[in-house]
Design an enzyme around this catalytic site. Structure first.
Site, mmCIF file in Angstrom:
data_model
loop_
_atom_site.group_PDB
_atom_site.id
_atom_site.type_symbol
_atom_site.label_atom_id
_atom_site.label_comp_id
_atom_site.label_asym_id
_atom_site.label_seq_id
_atom_site.Cartn_x
_atom_site.Cartn_y
_atom_site.Cartn_z
ATOM 1 N N ALA A 160 31.026 -9.049 20.652
ATOM 2 C CA ALA A 160 30.581 -10.338 20.114
ATOM 3 C C ALA A 160 30.087 -10.177 18.678
ATOM 4 O O ALA A 160 29.435 -9.190 18.347
ATOM 5 C CB ALA A 160 29.472 -10.911 20.987
ATOM 6 N N LYS A 161 30.404 -11.157 17.862
ATOM 7 C CA LYS A 161 29.958 -11.146 16.463
ATOM 8 C C LYS A 161 28.661 -11.957 16.397
ATOM 9 O O LYS A 161 28.659 -13.153 16.095
ATOM 10 C CB LYS A 161 31.045 -11.740 15.555
ATOM 11 C CG LYS A 161 30.851 -11.463 14.080
ATOM 12 C CD LYS A 161 32.064 -11.959 13.291
ATOM 13 C CE LYS A 161 31.886 -11.776 11.797
ATOM 14 N NZ LYS A 161 31.954 -10.356 11.393
ATOM 15 N N THR A 162 27.567 -11.304 16.718
ATOM 16 C CA THR A 162 26.292 -11.990 16.874
ATOM 17 C C THR A 162 25.392 -11.823 15.646
ATOM 18 O O THR A 162 25.431 -10.796 14.970
ATOM 19 C CB THR A 162 25.544 -11.475 18.117
ATOM 20 O OG1 THR A 162 25.234 -10.092 17.927
ATOM 21 C CG2 THR A 162 26.408 -11.601 19.358
#
Length: 322
Positions: A160-162
């Site tokens: 995930a690109k959090t």
């Protein structure tokens, strides 16, 4: 440089268009305090057939995947988000641009339980300008191996690109920059190469391209593009595996990839000149035009700008008209 908040234009939020200067949120917004959110970076390019967005569907799918992994309810379909990004370019009269679709929790309350919160979605776009000078793109980056480790695969969501992940990246990059370097290379908790501060890493050795497997690093879309171009156009063997720091020291070539960075040569790591064994130009001189790095730079430039002739026509599906 004009501050991002002091501009004319339009920002999409939850299905509505807001004047740029009116696009604001509350000081007690949950994501501001806890970092629970996700985003994408998408590039738009002007080309011979007009403006288009590069691999928009893949970026939008990853945004939806990130939201699902974070358990953030998303009220908009991927098709709606794609259309919002296309319209964002038109409303802001942009051709070459950087788009940042972002999800964040609202200000209904604070606390780690994150209950009763509204998920907001915004899309903003602006002219990125030159991410790095043409000279630096040709000469390459000087990097320092970071003392800050990349996340363990079970500490957070590596696919995930959090928002919160980038605290780790900022700490690592700022340490390197203060020491006089351009970039940092981060190792995973077991000491293997993970990625740069916000880019994936590749090395070439004896005609074979190597890149770390996607465990503790982000599964980059530019990374995937490079792998496909290397295999499909240049006919290179590409291996995804664990890589040690000293393999970068002794590589024939090395480079990093990312949406904003595109493809940038890595010319020095920890004071070791990369490519010395292969007779590469010394630091301060441009990389050779026939190097694999330079060839991939040219191919990526052609594909992203829609200059699709010959075998590059196979990548037409990567381009979404604005």
């Amino acid at each position: 440089m004009t501050p991002l908040y002091d501009r004319d234009g339009w920002i999409w939020q939850d299905g509505e268009w807001l004047a740029w200067r009116d696009a604001k949120t509350h000081l007690l917004t949950h994501t501001l305090h806890y970092g629970m959110g996700c985003f994408e970076g998408v590039r738009a390019y002007a080309g011979p057939s007009g403006t288009h967005l590069f691999r928009l569907a893949e970026h939008t799918r990853r945004l939806a995947d990130s939201a699902h992994a974070l358990d953030m309810p998303l009220a908009f379909s991927e098709a709606e988000l794609i259309e919002a990004q296309r319209e964002c370019l038109a409303r802001n009269s942009l051709t070459n641009a950087y788009l940042k679709p972002t999800l964040y929790f609202g200000a209904e309350g604070l606390g780690l339980r994150a209950q009763g919160l509204t998920t907001h979605v915004v899309v903003a776009a602006w002219d990125l300008g030159d991410y790095i000078s043409l000279q630096a793109a040709a000469i390459g980056l000087r990097a320092l191996t970071s003392s800050w480790s990349r996340h363990h695969v079970n500490i957070s969501l590596c696919r995930a690109k959090t928002n919160g992940h980038y605290v780790n990246s900022i700490l690592a990059l700022n340490t390197a920059v203060k020491a006089g370097f351009d970039e940092t290379i981060m190792l995973d908790p077991e000491g293997y190469v993970a990625e740069a501060s916000a880019a994936n890493v590749f090395l070439l050795r004896d005609g074979v391209l190597h890149t770390p497997e996607v465990t503790s690093c982000l599964q980059g879309i530019t990374r995937d593009s490079v792998i496909q171009l290397a295999r499909g156009v240049l006919g290179l063997e590409v291996r995804e595996r664990r890589i040690t720091r000293d393999e970068l020291y002794t590589a024939d070539e090395a480079f990093v990839t990312g949406t904003a960075a595109e493809i940038l040569p890595l010319r020095e790591l920890d004071g070791r000149h990369i490519g010395a064994r292969a007779g590469a130009p010394k630091v301060g001189q441009p990389i050779a035009g026939d190097s694999v790095t330079a060839q991939l730079q040219r191919l990526y430039h052609q594909v992203t700008r829609g200059e699709l002739e010959g075998e590059l026509q196979a990548f037409q599906h990567w381009l979404t008209p604005a």
